[in-house]
Motif scaffolding. Structure first.
Motif, PDB file in Angstrom:
ATOM      1  N   THR A 121     -12.783   1.286   0.127  1.00  7.86           N
ATOM      2  CA  THR A 121     -11.528   0.493   0.133  1.00  7.86           C
ATOM      3  C   THR A 121     -10.303   1.499   0.106  1.00  7.86           C
ATOM      4  O   THR A 121     -10.165   2.197  -0.791  1.00  7.86           O
ATOM      5  N   PRO A 122      -9.652   1.007   1.206  1.00  7.62           N
ATOM      6  CA  PRO A 122      -8.239   1.758   1.266  1.00  7.62           C
ATOM      7  C   PRO A 122      -7.043   1.573   0.113  1.00  7.62           C
ATOM      8  O   PRO A 122      -7.210   0.307  -0.186  1.00  7.62           O
ATOM      9  N   MET A 123      -6.419   2.131  -0.318  1.00  8.62           N
ATOM     10  CA  MET A 123      -5.191   1.960  -1.198  1.00  8.62           C
ATOM     11  C   MET A 123      -4.176   1.484  -0.018  1.00  8.62           C
ATOM     12  O   MET A 123      -3.858   2.182   1.002  1.00  8.62           O
ATOM     13  N   SER A 124      -3.308   0.562  -0.394  1.00  8.84           N
ATOM     14  CA  SER A 124      -2.380   0.138   0.388  1.00  8.84           C
ATOM     15  C   SER A 124      -0.788   0.485  -0.042  1.00  8.84           C
ATOM     16  O   SER A 124      -0.364   0.315  -1.236  1.00  8.84           O
ATOM     17  N   ILE A 125      -0.117   1.239   1.003  1.00 11.97           N
ATOM     18  CA  ILE A 125       1.295   1.591   0.873  1.00 11.97           C
ATOM     19  C   ILE A 125       2.065   0.979   1.845  1.00 11.97           C
ATOM     20  O   ILE A 125       1.653   1.127   3.149  1.00 11.97           O
ATOM     21  N   LYS A 137       6.107   2.299  -0.562  1.00  5.65           N
ATOM     22  CA  LYS A 137       6.045   1.213  -1.487  1.00  5.65           C
ATOM     23  C   LYS A 137       4.444   0.870  -2.143  1.00  5.65           C
ATOM     24  O   LYS A 137       3.750   0.971  -1.055  1.00  5.65           O
ATOM     25  N   TYR A 138       4.236   1.277  -3.263  1.00  4.12           N
ATOM     26  CA  TYR A 138       2.817   1.211  -3.565  1.00  4.12           C
ATOM     27  C   TYR A 138       2.360  -0.187  -3.917  1.00  4.12           C
ATOM     28  O   TYR A 138       2.655  -0.682  -5.090  1.00  4.12           O
ATOM     29  N   LEU A 139       1.891  -0.820  -3.025  1.00  4.08           N
ATOM     30  CA  LEU A 139       1.491  -2.053  -3.192  1.00  4.08           C
ATOM     31  C   LEU A 139       0.612  -2.380  -4.394  1.00  4.08           C
ATOM     32  O   LEU A 139       0.617  -3.555  -4.943  1.00  4.08           O
ATOM     33  N   ASP A 140      -0.437  -1.442  -4.661  1.00  2.82           N
ATOM     34  CA  ASP A 140      -1.487  -1.759  -5.663  1.00  2.82           C
ATOM     35  C   ASP A 140      -0.794  -1.231  -7.095  1.00  2.82           C
ATOM     36  O   ASP A 140      -1.498  -1.297  -7.953  1.00  2.82           O
ATOM     37  N   GLU A 141       0.339  -0.809  -7.038  1.00  2.00           N
ATOM     38  CA  GLU A 141       0.866  -0.213  -8.444  1.00  2.00           C
ATOM     39  C   GLU A 141       2.104  -0.954  -8.796  1.00  2.00           C
ATOM     40  O   GLU A 141       3.301  -0.194  -8.904  1.00  2.00           O
ATOM     41  N   GLN A 142       2.230  -2.148  -8.767  1.00  3.50           N
ATOM     42  CA  GLN A 142       3.468  -3.183  -9.120  1.00  3.50           C
ATOM     43  C   GLN A 142       4.606  -2.722  -7.875  1.00  3.50           C
ATOM     44  O   GLN A 142       5.887  -2.665  -8.732  1.00  3.50           O
ATOM     45  N   ARG A 150       3.284  10.263  -2.179  1.00  2.00           N
ATOM     46  CA  ARG A 150       2.486  10.766  -2.944  1.00  2.00           C
ATOM     47  C   ARG A 150       0.798  10.083  -2.620  1.00  2.00           C
ATOM     48  O   ARG A 150       0.676   8.949  -2.867  1.00  2.00           O
ATOM     49  N   LEU A 151      -0.124  11.133  -2.395  1.00  2.00           N
ATOM     50  CA  LEU A 151      -1.318  10.715  -2.226  1.00  2.00           C
ATOM     51  C   LEU A 151      -2.437  11.220  -2.908  1.00  2.00           C
ATOM     52  O   LEU A 151      -2.473  12.533  -3.009  1.00  2.00           O
ATOM     53  N   PRO A 152      -3.740  10.592  -3.615  1.00  2.00           N
ATOM     54  CA  PRO A 152      -4.746  11.147  -4.172  1.00  2.00           C
ATOM     55  C   PRO A 152      -5.745  11.760  -2.930  1.00  2.00           C
ATOM     56  O   PRO A 152      -5.865  11.078  -1.876  1.00  2.00           O
ATOM     57  N   VAL A 153      -6.235  12.850  -3.340  1.00  2.00           N
ATOM     58  CA  VAL A 153      -7.076  13.628  -2.180  1.00  2.00           C
ATOM     59  C   VAL A 153      -8.290  12.852  -1.890  1.00  2.00           C
ATOM     60  O   VAL A 153      -8.732  12.128  -2.825  1.00  2.00           O
ATOM     61  N   LYS A 158      -4.132   2.726   3.584  1.00  2.00           N
ATOM     62  CA  LYS A 158      -3.965   2.120   4.729  1.00  2.00           C
ATOM     63  C   LYS A 158      -2.406   1.949   4.579  1.00  2.00           C
ATOM     64  O   LYS A 158      -1.882   1.235   3.778  1.00  2.00           O
ATOM     65  N   LEU A 159      -1.779   2.402   5.713  1.00  2.00           N
ATOM     66  CA  LEU A 159      -0.078   2.302   5.495  1.00  2.00           C
ATOM     67  C   LEU A 159       0.345   1.156   6.607  1.00  2.00           C
ATOM     68  O   LEU A 159      -0.308   0.965   7.563  1.00  2.00           O
ATOM     69  N   THR A 160       1.113   0.213   5.896  1.00  2.00           N
ATOM     70  CA  THR A 160       1.571  -0.788   6.828  1.00  2.00           C
ATOM     71  C   THR A 160       3.177  -0.405   6.956  1.00  2.00           C
ATOM     72  O   THR A 160       3.975  -0.080   6.271  1.00  2.00           O
ATOM     73  N   LEU A 161       3.484  -0.238   8.131  1.00  2.00           N
ATOM     74  CA  LEU A 161       4.738   0.102   8.573  1.00  2.00           C
ATOM     75  C   LEU A 161       5.817  -0.663   9.050  1.00  2.00           C
ATOM     76  O   LEU A 161       5.344  -1.709   9.851  1.00  2.00           O
ATOM     77  N   LYS A 162       6.855  -0.897   8.616  1.00  2.00           N
ATOM     78  CA  LYS A 162       8.042  -1.819   8.973  1.00  2.00           C
ATOM     79  C   LYS A 162       9.231  -0.911   9.201  1.00  2.00           C
ATOM     80  O   LYS A 162       9.607   0.126   8.760  1.00  2.00           O
ATOM     81  N   ALA A 163      10.243  -1.576  10.249  1.00  2.00           N
ATOM     82  CA  ALA A 163      11.246  -0.629  10.469  1.00  2.00           C
ATOM     83  C   ALA A 163      12.395  -1.834  10.219  1.00  2.00           C
ATOM     84  O   ALA A 163      12.371  -3.070  10.617  1.00  2.00           O
ATOM     85  N   SER A 164      13.629  -1.328   9.726  1.00  2.00           N
ATOM     86  CA  SER A 164      14.625  -2.423   9.314  1.00  2.00           C
ATOM     87  C   SER A 164      15.640  -2.254  10.443  1.00  2.00           C
ATOM     88  O   SER A 164      16.762  -3.059  10.429  1.00  2.00           O
ATOM     89  N   ASP A 165      15.826  -1.271  11.610  1.00  2.00           N
ATOM     90  CA  ASP A 165      16.782  -1.189  12.452  1.00  2.00           C
ATOM     91  C   ASP A 165      16.452  -0.961  13.729  1.00  2.00           C
ATOM     92  O   ASP A 165      16.347  -2.042  14.611  1.00  2.00           O
ATOM     93  N   VAL A 166      16.037   0.234  14.016  1.00  2.00           N
ATOM     94  CA  VAL A 166      15.385   0.314  15.423  1.00  2.00           C
ATOM     95  C   VAL A 166      13.957   1.111  15.398  1.00  2.00           C
ATOM     96  O   VAL A 166      13.503   1.231  14.065  1.00  2.00           O
TER      97      VAL A 166
END
Lengths: 344, 650
Positions: A121-125, A137-142, A150-153, A158-166
């Protein structure tokens, strides 16, 4: 073809092949492997390299042999032997490359499929890219946010990526994986870090004038240290309002652009936050309302001497409690040096 | 004496003077008419914009963005073309006034001034094309030198970010749209009618027009440096939304691409019609030289694909100037659409920039090896295979873009499959060398240099085609290394092979072989020293399109910059050789390379309508070493033709 020619060709081919292999092996080509995905990518890389060395050696052998052996003497006006083709050879050099590239395609497809999946199970950022900064933003950590990743080894992420301009692109070379962050879309990227260390996060899609400087850090930590970091951050957020505000201020790197004496920051890219009370008189708003609006809608009022569009409009995504804490931190009269500064 | 000029063919004399007296000269086509016509058309464009805005009550009435787009970049260039005389015949025809009788006064060049006029002679146009593209090549090269100067050290030294982004964007745009694509079109313009035994191109006036669009496009791209805010800096790929929100210099790129693209399409149509309808008797498709095949396939690619880049640039322009929302997500636009449309042209464009080079390499290697090209039919068919596959691989530029993930594997397979027809070509060139009598003249050195460099570029292409590797190295210097091995080691080397090979035919003079070889070796060594290390720093993680980078890459970048200055300097040798040899070189023979194709069977330079008599093609073009083989029968061979007919009748 004479046997001598074949022997010479093989000899030249082996020499060239050995030389190129030496370049491939002795030079330190690939970056450090710090993720499972990078290991698979590197396997495909070396698989392809082996095939390419063979092809290059073959071509170089024929070329070198021909240039030396078939070079015409200056007084020789005769023509070469009129060979128009050779069906067997032509079939061979159609079929063999087809087989080789099929092999590369299969190996690539397998590696790609594995890299697209997390083991466990991946953690979500959630990664937000904007000109010219990253925030995580650490979605599993409030919804804890940070400007360094910062990542645990050994923990799939699972990274979800968003862009706010270009368009931007997230890349840590030691992780191998790369993904564009596209405005109006959510893209994903999976990484399983395998080594503790500090790595550079860079933007690899030209995103404007600060593209080269759009960098951050990825810090891979032992599980225990990571847990400790998380709990510290949480504690700060859940602690006294001043403490929480200070944490939000630090996590969002406000000090990267603003001077604010209680936080010890001295940057002058944006307006000086020590003088918020004076600035609030510009639009004639109450201090708290002014600060809140300036964070979530930075271009509603732009302080004289600064240009609009300078501050990203992404802080409206801050969770409400964090925003409240930040506003309180910035407006709190507890900052002792504030009044002194204002006097200047 | 005019007849002593090298460009005057011995059988032709200058036509009567065309100069009208006094002020009326400003009405005749030419450089006197250009300034006022350009100004007039600029005024018309300005009037349209300001008039419509005033009538509609839009504020501001003087919207300089719209005025720049319409007046400066659209109507003023039309005025320039009208002034120089590109439309005179058509306008007269359209309004029903008597057209000037065709006195062939616009054929041939009798002094250097004739190269600065609208000229309908494909040989003049070919030289106009090649010279113009070399000018823009040198300009683009200087920009590259500036880029390398900045990159010699980490940190920013000479240029701010905006200028730096402009430098590499304009560099790439000039090299692609104003050098590689039109340089091939120029060489083909000169050679193809000769090779197929035609007196000229099918549409000579269209041919002239397509040349005159080029300087417009080039000057437009260069002048974007003068725009307040700076040149377009979103790369030659001009990805939206950065190109929509970036400086107004982007408009100059959007419109420059339209002019260059229109030029490309017109020339391609012209080649297609010429090749299909104007081949000499006996010149079947399977007797065409491979250069003709290559330009036939290239022209198909151009005609089908170029409208897509035109569309993509118009959309970006509309988003900026007309406030539409093709690519801005906030208002319903779709950001990735730009990349799909752009690459649907720009990947085939890679083959537009490669296939004519394949053709040139085939010509040169066969002649200089004194052997028939190995596997002629498979060589032609592999061109067609690349043409078809070339349309199905565009998304391999987008493996990390966030497009639908299921597209990646199919696109990888088609991409890797292109290695097969490309491999066929490389192996066939090598087999053509086998047991030949290699004449390592300058064109042959460039052709062999092309084969070896292109192999490296092709192999690095396999890495980029494999999705997992591409995900790691995409947008790094590995990609920069790859495209320079393909476009510099591939396209540029074959363009030089072509220029040296046909220089005697085009100018009637022989270039200095010694300087030509010096040029080759300097370029070859400088090129490899510059671009091979880029593979390494790319794989190690140096991103492209940055003015500043991690100090760990500092040493290699300094080495690359120094090498690139050597590479840049090598072209001084080329320019010197070309200018001095054209002015004072020894007279060239009609057929210095003892080649069989038709362009070498006429004088150097050829007569004004190429062939005094229509040649009769009787065999394949590369029958070197075959006793008694002929490709064509020309003047004086009539007896042989009749003899053949008699034999056939029996």
């Amino acid at each position: 073809m004479r046997r001598g020619a074949i022997l010479s060709l093989v000899a030249i081919g082996l020499i060239v092949g050995a030389a190129v292999t030496a370049v491939a092996v002795l030079v330190d080509w690939l970056p450090e492997q710090a993720s499972k995905e990078r290991e698979r990518i590197d396997f495909v890389f070396w698989f392809t390299t082996a095939i390419c060395i063979a092809i290059f050696a073959l071509v170089a052998a024929v070329m070198l042999y021909a240039v030396v052996k078939f070079r015409a003497r200056p007084d020789d006006d005769s023509d070469g032997r009129p060979i128009h083709g050779h069906t067997g050879l032509e079939i061979a050099w159609t079929a063999v490359p087809a087989v080789l590239v099929t092999g590369i395609a299969i190996v690539s497809t397998v590696a790609l499929a594995q890299n697209d999946r997390s083991s466990g199970t991946p953690m979500s950022i959630e990664v937000t890219a904007r000109q010219f900064a990253w925030s995580f933003k650490y979605l599993d950590e409030q919804d804890l946010t940070s400007t360094t990743l910062r990542l645990p080894v050994d923990q799939p992420v699972k990274l979800t990526l968003k862009a706010s301009d270009v368009i931007h692109s997230f890349w840590v070379k030691e992780f191998g994986q790369k993904q564009d962050a596209v405005p109006g879309m959510v893209t994903t990227l999976r990484i399983t870090p395998t080594k503790v260390g500090r790595f550079s996060v860079i933007c690899t899609e030209l995103c404007g004038l600060g593209h080269a400087f759009m960098r951050s850090k990825a810090v891979v930590m032992e599980r225990a240290q990571y847990e400790q970091w998380i709990s510290e951050q949480r504690q700060a957020l859940n602690g006294s309002p001043g403490q929480a505000g200070k944490a939000v201020f630090a996590q969002n790197s406000c000090g990267g652009c603003h001077t604010f004496t209680p936080a010890g920051s001295k940057s002058e890219v944006g307006p000086n936050l020590d003088r918020l009370a004076a600035q609030a008189k510009g639009p004639g708003q109450p201090l708290e309302q002014f600060v809140r609006e300036s964070i979530v809608k930075p271009d509603a009022y732009v302080e004289r001497g600064f240009s609009a569009d300078l501050m990203p409009e992404t802080y409206d995504q801050l969770p409400k409690d964090q925003l409240d804490a930040l506003v309180q931190y910035l407006t709190s009269p507890a900052s002792p040096k504030k009044s002194k500064k204002e006097g200047r | 004496m005019r007849t002593e000029e090298p460009w005057v063919s011995s059988t032709e004399l200058s036509p009567a003077g065309r100069k009208a007296p006094g002020w009326r000269r400003a009405l005749a086509p030419g450089w006197l008419r250009v300034p006022w016509m350009t100004a007039l058309f600029f005024g018309i464009g300005l009037g349209i914009v300001v008039g419509i805005r005033a009538l509609a009550g839009w504020d501001p009435v003087w919207d300089w963005r719209a005025i720049t787009t319409v007046a400066t970049l659209t109507t003023a260039p039309i005025g320039f073309l009208a002034g120089i005389g590109a439309f005179d015949y058509w306008v007269r025809y359209a309004i029903g006034s008597p057209t000037a009788p065709e006195d062939h006064s616009s054929h041939g060049a009798y002094s250097w001034r004739d190269y600065f006029r609208v000229n309908t002679d494909h040989k003049v146009i070919g030289i106009q094309y090649v010279s113009t593209t070399i000018f823009f090549f040198l300009a683009g090269g200087l920009l590259a030198m500036m880029v390398r100067a900045e990159l010699a050290q980490p940190g920013t030294q000479f240029f701010d970010s905006q200028t730096y982004n402009g430098l590499f964007s304009v560099h790439a745009s000039l090299m692609i749209f104003l050098f590689v694509i039109p340089a091939f079109a120029g060489l083909a313009n000169y050679v193809i009618p000769l090779m197929i035994g035609a007196p000229d191109m099918a549409f000579p006036r269209l041919n002239a027009l397509s040349f005159w669009l080029l300087p417009i496009a080039g000057i437009m791209m260069l002048s974007s440096f003068l725009v307040p805010g700076g040149a377009f800096g979103a790369g030659w790929t001009g990805y939206a939304p950065l190109s929509v929100v970036g400086t107004d210099g982007n408009i100059f790129f959007n419109m420059g691409v339209q002019w260059a693209g229109a030029s490309s399409i017109m020339t391609a149509l012209n080649f297609l019609v010429t090749i299909i309808t104007m081949r000499a008797p006996g010149m079947t498709f399977w007797r065409m030289p491979l250069l003709v095949w290559a330009n036939f396939t290239t022209s198909l690619l151009v005609v089908v694909a170029t409208p897509f880049i035109a569309g993509s640039q118009f959309f970006v322009l509309f988003d900026r100037v007309m406030h539409t929302n093709f690519f801005l997500p906030g208002d319903g636009g779709y950001t990735l659409a730009y990349q799909h449309i752009f690459w649907f042209y720009s990947h085939p464009a890679v083959y537009i920039m490669m296939l004519p080079g394949f053709g040139i390499a085939s010509e040169v290697i066969s002649v200089m090896a004194r052997k028939p090209i190995f596997g002629y039919r498979l060589m032609a068919l592999s061109l067609m295979a690349i043409l078809v596959l070339g349309f199905s691989v565009w998304a391999h530029h987008m493996f990390v873009s966030g497009m639908a993930t299921y597209l990646r594997v199919p696109m990888m397979i088609t991409t890797l499959l292109i290695a097969v027809p490309t491999g066929i070509k490389v192996f066939s060139w090598l087999a053509t060398l086998w047991e030949g009598k290699l004449n390592l003249s300058t064109p042959m050195l460039w052709a062999l240099g092309f084969v070896s460099m292109f192999v490296i570029g092709g192999l690095s292409g396999i890495y980029l085609g494999a999705v997992p590797i591409d995900i790691a190295v995409s947008d790094t210097y590995f990609v920069v290394a790859h495209i320079h091995y393909v476009l510099l080691g591939g396209s540029l080397f074959t363009i030089f092979a072509g220029i040296y090979y046909w220089f005697p035919k085009m100018t009637g003079r022989q270039y200095s072989e010694r300087l030509g070889k010096t040029h080759f070796w300097l370029t070859f060594v400088g090129f490899n020293l510059t671009f091979f290390p880029m593979h390494l720093i790319g794989v190690q993680g140096m991103p492209r399109r940055v003015a500043d980078y991690d100090p760990q890459f500092g040493d290699w970048n300094l080495f690359i910059s120094i090498s690139s200055f050597l590479l840049g300097a090598s072209f001084i040798v080329f320019v010197y050789n070309m200018i001095v040899s054209w002015a004072r070189g020894p007279a060239a023979e009609a057929n210095p390379w003892r080649a069989m194709t038709l362009e070498w069977q006429v004088s150097s330079p050829p007569p004004i309508f190429n062939f005094d008599e229509i040649p009769q093609v009787v065999g394949n073009p590369y029958e070197y070493g075959v006793p008694g083989a002929r490709h064509a029968l020309l003047n004086g061979d009539q007896a042989a033709v009749e003899e053949r007919e008699r034999v056939r009748a029996r």
